[in-house]
Design a protein around this motif. Structure first.
Motif, PDB file in Angstrom:
ATOM      1  N   GLY A   1       5.913   1.504  -0.088  1.00  0.00           N
ATOM      2  CA  GLY A   1       5.612   1.754   1.313  1.00  0.00           C
ATOM      3  C   GLY A   1       4.128   1.800   1.626  1.00  0.00           C
ATOM      4  N   GLU A   2       3.276   1.791   0.600  1.00  0.00           N
ATOM      5  CA  GLU A   2       1.828   1.783   0.801  1.00  0.00           C
ATOM      6  C   GLU A   2       1.295   0.365   0.595  1.00  0.00           C
ATOM      7  N   SER A   3       0.129   0.111   1.185  1.00  0.00           N
ATOM      8  CA  SER A   3      -0.513  -1.173   0.969  1.00  0.00           C
ATOM      9  C   SER A   3      -1.974  -0.956   0.593  1.00  0.00           C
ATOM     10  N   CYS A   4      -2.560  -1.959   0.004  1.00  0.00           N
ATOM     11  CA  CYS A   4      -3.973  -1.927  -0.357  1.00  0.00           C
ATOM     12  C   CYS A   4      -4.538  -3.321  -0.127  1.00  0.00           C
ATOM     13  N   PHE A   5      -5.848  -3.421  -0.062  1.00  0.00           N
ATOM     14  CA  PHE A   5      -6.431  -4.738   0.159  1.00  0.00           C
ATOM     15  C   PHE A   5      -7.417  -5.096  -0.937  1.00  0.00           C
ATOM     16  N   GLN A   6      -7.597  -6.399  -1.094  1.00  0.00           N
ATOM     17  CA  GLN A   6      -8.582  -6.949  -2.002  1.00  0.00           C
ATOM     18  C   GLN A   6      -9.441  -7.907  -1.169  1.00  0.00           C
ATOM     19  N   PRO A   7     -10.764  -7.707  -1.178  1.00  0.00           N
ATOM     20  CA  PRO A   7     -11.645  -8.571  -0.395  1.00  0.00           C
ATOM     21  C   PRO A   7     -11.647 -10.024  -0.896  1.00  0.00           C
ATOM     22  N   GLN A   8     -11.834 -10.926   0.034  1.00  0.00           N
ATOM     23  CA  GLN A   8     -11.910 -12.352  -0.262  1.00  0.00           C
ATOM     24  C   GLN A   8     -12.940 -12.636  -1.341  1.00  0.00           C
TER      25      GLN A   8
END
Length: 191
Positions: A103-110
């Motif tokens: 249910g959680e999300s995270c991001f990785q920069p381009q």
């Protein structure tokens, strides 16, 4: 041709991103993408579009270090977990890792090297969303050893040809499963 005229070429069902579960998982990780070459309706979105990929990490599975040169990535854990997600900043930067729960999300920069790791004895699934119709992907280890000329490898790594060949074979035969975790989870054939 206007965007509305482009959209008129597709049925309403063409605007659903469907991730059929593959009949068999690859070692460690299976990724099923929905990119513009597989779903042409994505090209009707204004701007550069979107794309998604469904990733199934088997127990102890790793989505190996890779880069998306064309887009940031937002990964939402759908099942299982937590998964460890990380990215490495530019030279002299940091490695940032976080455990992401269902249910959680995270991001990785381009453009930054990133990875996901399921350090659990159960399968985990996440959906990666991209702000471009073609984010591109470069898997670091396999491309490094496959395409970098031998002289550059010798100079950069300080290794001889035999040592480099051993590393190449190791990367080519990698199962994308952590053997320490596999032993803890009693996964035969991985440790």
């Amino acid at each position: 041709m206007t965007v509305m005229m482009q959209r008129a070429q597709f049925d309403v069902g063409d605007f659903v991103l469907d991730f059929p579960r593959p009949p068999e998982l690859m070692d460690g990780v299976t990724v099923v993408g929905e990119f513009v070459d597989m779903n042409p309706s994505l090209a009707t979105l204004r701007g550069e579009g979107i794309s998604q990929a469904l990733a199934i990490l088997e127990p102890c599975g790793v989505n190996p270090p890779h880069v998306h040169p064309g887009s940031d990535e937002l990964a939402l854990v759908m099942e299982g977990g937590p998964i460890t997600s990380g990215f490495i900043e530019e030279n002299n930067g940091r490695i940032l890792m976080v455990d992401v729960k269902k249910g959680e999300s995270c991001f990785q920069p381009q453009g930054l090297m990133n990875f996901q790791f399921n350090d659990n004895c159960e399968e985990a699934t996440f959906v990666a969303s991209f702000r471009e119709r073609d984010p591109g992907v470069t898997t670091i280890a396999s491309n490094f050893f496959k395409f970098v000329p031998p002289g550059v490898l010798r100079a950069a790594l300080g290794l001889n040809d035999d040592e480099i060949h051993k590393l190449q074979q190791s990367v080519d035969g990698a199962k994308n499963v952590d053997p320490v975790c596999a032993k803890r989870c009693k996964l035969e054939g991985y440790y």
